[in-house]
Write a protein that holds these residues in place. Structure first.
Motif, short mmCIF file in Angstrom:
data_model
loop_
_atom_site.label_atom_id
_atom_site.label_comp_id
_atom_site.label_asym_id
_atom_site.label_seq_id
_atom_site.Cartn_x
_atom_site.Cartn_y
_atom_site.Cartn_z
N GLN A 156 -39.65 -13.94 -3.24
CA GLN A 156 -39.10 -13.87 -1.65
C GLN A 156 -37.44 -14.34 -1.80
N LEU A 157 -36.90 -14.05 -0.78
CA LEU A 157 -35.51 -14.43 -0.61
C LEU A 157 -35.51 -15.90 -0.85
N GLN A 158 -36.31 -16.88 -0.06
CA GLN A 158 -36.27 -18.01 0.10
C GLN A 158 -36.44 -18.71 -1.43
N ASP A 159 -36.96 -18.19 -2.24
CA ASP A 159 -37.37 -18.41 -3.85
C ASP A 159 -35.95 -18.10 -4.39
N LEU A 160 -35.28 -17.13 -4.02
CA LEU A 160 -34.04 -16.60 -4.82
C LEU A 160 -32.87 -17.98 -4.46
N VAL A 161 -32.93 -18.43 -3.34
CA VAL A 161 -31.82 -19.34 -2.71
C VAL A 161 -32.39 -20.62 -2.67
N ALA A 162 -33.37 -20.92 -2.96
CA ALA A 162 -33.87 -22.13 -2.77
C ALA A 162 -32.90 -23.41 -3.69
#
Length: 955
Positions: A416-422
């Motif tokens: 998920q995007l939120q994991d990539l940019v966490a």
């Protein structure tokens, strides 16, 4: 005799004694053999429990070649020391900054006058090893220079090791601790007294810095070929050349030798026009008025040498300004784009005396045939590996780095995007990026992301942490892109985050760092993105490439792209991952241990022979050759291992029919003959069978044992009676049993009756079909080429892979054994031969055994081995192993049962009889059965890279 004692006797008293990992060794860089001091050094680091280097000269490049290995040690909690100096002010301040960023390395500076030490000391398990010689920690010393070093080993109580440690410790206590304050003072007072040679070589080979430019080696060869094409009245030529190898200068040199009245140079970006125009002016000379621009902003159409954007020259209003034969010479840059309508329109309109196309990647995904557009006239081709060998490109250090884990889950295509940019991942990325660094520690980097939103958010996150950055996607205008590129080159920003738009057609020579935060979509795109940093520039010594490797299905494409080996041979790809010394010059390829395991996992699970992939590769080859390609074409071009095809289909003709590329048909028996050849002889493991086939194709239809013997001897190969029997048994198929015998029936090459050896009636009949003969000769050509990978005067070649039935056939056994009956080993009492097969990492549900065997390589010289069950100390094979003095015992191993049915040949062994012991082990039903365990000692130490690959468990 103690093993170390034996190694010392071997080195200094009797070289015929058996060797071990303790053997003293002279280390000399031999680039022609791909043998480097660097590889020995990396191996020592990987296995050590502590290290101490005393090295006068260190460069960032030399340090980079060790960084992944030091990082892996850090994960294990292992630390080391480095003692260096400021002797002759060789060491640049930047390298001290880089040294300080390595957390498990303590660094001190010797103040001793004339400190010129070059020593590497390692504490290994149970012994000490040290390397002393002429090599500093620089990439030239590690890979290129003619250096002498010697590796010695010692136990802790040895006199020499005691003296070395004592001296090192004394120097260490008298030295200065490296810290930021010391570096700042050193930088302020830094004035190099000698020129660091690794700071040079930033200009193209062939450049004369006085202002007069001469063609480099690649350009000279291409210019000759282009001239020859025109002499042969050809009107078109294609140059395939890696980015940064001097294509623009090449085209200018060719215009100079062709001397056209009018020339048109077509590009797809206005920025390239200005630099191309300047390059042509440098080569050809003349007045400024000879050179003109045709673009959205300028219309200098009267110029002798006109440089135009495709967007402008493809418009009717501008084409009509010129007659169709107005330009004698037209050149198209990045010509792989020529399938686009705008290019086709221009090329259809103009009729020059000569058309030159240049590209780094002629292969296209839309099926358009660039080769056909240029009448299949490839004037010159140089790809990444060759360009590095010729020193045309900026050296690079590739780091395959483990990507971040979120709650135990590794980053993957579905993250998920939120994991990539966490926040945690951003911090992790920054830590790794700063650790691996860049030339001179001032990044000018391109970061390739998987999604537009990811690029945008990560750029913002970098800015928030004080690192100037921006992002660019396909949504940005050309003007916006140009503006950000200018900022990057000026140092106003450190990074541009992007999605795909900079894969090609962008020239930013100052890029010193390329970061990959995405799944590798194809080897072509990978090389394109890598190539963004490979253009030479005085501002950098090397390019750092940091590839964050997640749990991606396509990870197998990474070794494919780096090595240029696109054969789809899984064994080759595994080797390209655990043994990276194929990269030329002062470049290096390094994988962190866990990242390496992710690649192995991807190789194991990848479907290399999908119909879609095979059809794509076939079409590319057909486009290049302008005809149907055959197996030997794939072999020569290296784009697909023919074994992939013959193991998937009955024979190559079946594949051609399946993809609707042939309507010819073979008889059942013709197909059988090709099938047997493909499955059994195509690998080329033994040449003797191939000599007989060659004679048959030359018209010989009968043989005697004496004529076969003369045939083998005339080619310099073994011709004993057993080998002759084995070759005949292979060709008349009497060797094969069980299902293979049934499947191969009708595919016999020979028949034997009353000592008369005749070509089979089936083959005689097939040889009357010219198309069959063509396919048969094609197979023979491939197998003869592949046979060069095998040593012909012994049954097996170290570290090559073999199936169980191959090992038996090559030992001249009369009859094949079914794999299931062989299992872990088989032997022949009358021949005194014992063959062992070991799977080192078995899956829990491994179906090959009722018992969980624990066969294990203890070190490069020792296999801890278990017999089949139930066996006791009195079993026949155990008796053999207890008294194996006059037996030949061969060991074959595979890492896991995921690797298929073939095994690496590791060499001959002898049992250590003192370790033979009967033990009880559990079987699947919970009961116990007896087996016998022992240590087997290899006659020759296993190659260290293969040993590491086989022994490291998959993460």
């Amino acid at each position: 005799m103690d093993v170390l004692e034996q190694s010392l006797k071997k080195a200094f008293i009797n070289r015929d004694l058996a060797g071990s990992k303790y053997d003293p060794k002279i280390i000399i860089n031999q680039p022609e053999k791909k043998e480097y001091f660097l590889n020995i050094l990396q191996d020592e680091i990987d296995s050590c429990e502590e290290f101490f280097f005393s090295i006068a000269f260190v460069t960032q490049g030399g340090l980079n070649a060790l960084k992944t290995h030091l990082s892996d040690l850090h994960q294990k909690g292992i630390k080391g020391k480095l003692l260096t100096s400021t002797y002759l002010n060789f060491n640049h301040p930047d390298v001290f900054e880089s040294l300080l960023s390595i957390p498990n390395l303590e660094v001190r500076i010797s103040e001793k006058a004339g400190f010129h030490a070059k020593g590497y000391l390692f504490s290994q398990k149970n012994y000490q090893s040290f390397i002393i010689g002429s090599s500093n920690l620089t990439m030239n010393a590690l890979k290129v220079n003619y250096e002498w070093n010697i590796r010695l080993t010692s136990y802790d109580h040895g006199a020499i090791i005691h003296q070395i440690r004592e001296n090192m410790q004394q120097e260490w206590t008298q030295s200065l601790t490296l810290n930021q304050e010391w570096i700042q003072e050193y930088r302020q007072n830094y004035h190099p007294l000698i020129v660091n040679k690794e700071d040079l070589s930033v200009f193209e080979k062939g450049d004369d810095l006085s202002g007069y430019i001469m063609p480099n080696k690649m350009q000279q060869a291409a210019l000759k070929n282009l001239r020859d094409l025109r002499i042969a009245k050809e009107k078109k030529g294609l140059v395939i050349s890696a980015t940064g190898t001097g294509k623009t200068y090449l085209s200018a040199f060719d215009v100079l030798q062709a001397r056209p009245n009018k020339m048109l140079f077509i590009v797809h970006r206005e920025q390239i026009l200005m630099s191309a125009k300047a390059s042509f002016k440098k080569i050809i000379g003349g007045s400024d008025s000879d050179y003109g621009i045709l673009s959205g902003n300028k219309k200098e159409i009267e110029a002798k040498y006109l440089f135009a954007t495709i967007q402008t020259i493809s418009k009717d209003v501008y084409q009509e300004l010129f007659s169709q034969d107005y330009f004698d010479y037209i050149l198209v840059d990045e010509v792989h784009k020529a399938g686009a309508q705008s290019y086709l329109k221009v090329l259809d309109y103009f009729n020059p005396k000569f058309l030159l196309g240049m590209t780094a990647t002629p292969e296209r995904t839309d099926g358009y045939n660039i080769f056909e557009l240029f009448d299949y006239n490839i004037a010159y081709e140089i790809r990444l590996q060759e360009a590095l060998e010729e020193d045309f490109l900026c050296p690079f250090h590739y780091f395959g780095v483990t990507d971040y884990e979120v709650s135990g889950e590794v980053i993957s295509e579905t993250s998920q995007l939120q994991d990539l940019v966490a926040t945690e991942r951003v911090n992790f990325l920054l830590d790794r990026i700063q650790y691996y660094g860049c030339s001179h520690n001032q990044p000018k980097g391109l970061v390739f992301c998987s999604r537009k939103e990811e690029a945008k958010v990560l750029a913002t996150a970098f800015i928030e942490r004080g690192i100037p950055a921006s992002y660019l996607t396909g949504d940005h205008t050309i003007e916006a892109r140009e503006k950000e590129i200018e900022k990057l080159e000026a140092g106003q920003i450190h990074y541009i985050f992007t999605v795909d738009i900079f894969n090609e057609g962008i020239d930013i020579p100052k890029i010193n760092q390329v970061i990959m935060l995405r799944n590798t979509e194809s080897s072509i795109i990978f090389v394109q993105q890598l190539g963004r940093g490979l253009r030479k520039d005085p501002s950098k010594e090397f390019v750092t490439v940091i590839d964050f490797i997640g749990n991606y299905k396509n990870n197998y494409m990474i070794p494919m792209a780096l090595s240029g080996d696109v054969s789809r041979n899984k064994n080759n790809l595994r080797q390209r991952t655990f043994e990276t010394n194929y990269i030329s010059g002062v470049s290096s390829i390094n994988f962190e241990a866990i990242a390496k395991e992710r690649i192995f996992k991807s190789i194991n699970t990848a479907k290399m022979d999908s119909m879609a992939e095979l059809r794509r590769i076939y079409q590319e080859m057909k486009n290049r050759l302008n005809r149907i390609p055959y197996l030997n074409d794939f072999q020569k071009q290296g784009v697909l291992d023919p074994l992939v095809l013959v193991n998937k289909f009955e024979h190559y003709q079946e594949f051609l029919v399946k993809i609707k590329e042939s309507d010819r048909h073979l008889t059942v028996n013709e197909g059988k003959l090709l099938k047997v050849f493909g499955r059994e002889l195509l690998p080329g493991m033994r040449q003797q069978e191939l000599f007989v086939i060659q004679k048959i194709l030359q018209g010989e239809l009968s043989f005697t044992r004496e004529s076969i013997k003369k045939l083998f001897l005339s080619n310099g190969f073994d011709a004993d009676e057993e080998t002759i029997d084995s070759v005949i048994g292979t060709l008349d198929l009497s060797f094969y049993v069980g299902s293979l015998k049934t499947n191969y029936a009708g595919g016999e090459f020979l028949r034997v009756e009353d000592d008369q050896i005749q070509v089979s009636e089936t083959l005689k009949l097939a040889l009357q079909n010219p198309y069959f003969v063509h396919l048969f000769e094609d197979c023979l050509s491939v197998s003869l080429e592949k046979s060069k990978n095998y040593q012909g005067h012994q049954p097996y070649t170290l570290y090559n892979k073999y199936r169980r039935r191959d090992t038996i056939r090559l030992l001249n056994w009369k009859e094949q054994m079914v794999d299931q009956n062989i299992g872990g080993y088989t032997y022949k009492q009358d021949r005194r031969q014992f063959v062992i097969f070991v799977t080192l990492h078995k899956e829990e549900d491994f179906k090959g055994a009722l018992m969980a065997y624990e066969d294990e390589l203890l070190d490069e010289n020792t296999l801890h081995y278990f017999t089949k069950s139930p066996r006791t100390i009195h079993s026949p094979e155990v008796k053999i192993l207890q008294n194996a003095k006059d037996w030949d015992i061969y060991v074959f191993a595979q890492k896991s049962n995921d690797e298929g049915t073939d095994f690496y040949y590791l060499g001959e062994v002898k049992p250590d009889v003192t370790t033979i012991k009967q033990v009880e082990k559990s079987v699947k039903d919970g009961k116990k059965q007896s087996v016998v365990q022992m240590n087997l000692k290899f006659a020759q130490s296993i190659d260290s890279k293969l040993y590491k690959y086989l022994t490291v468990s998959e993460g």
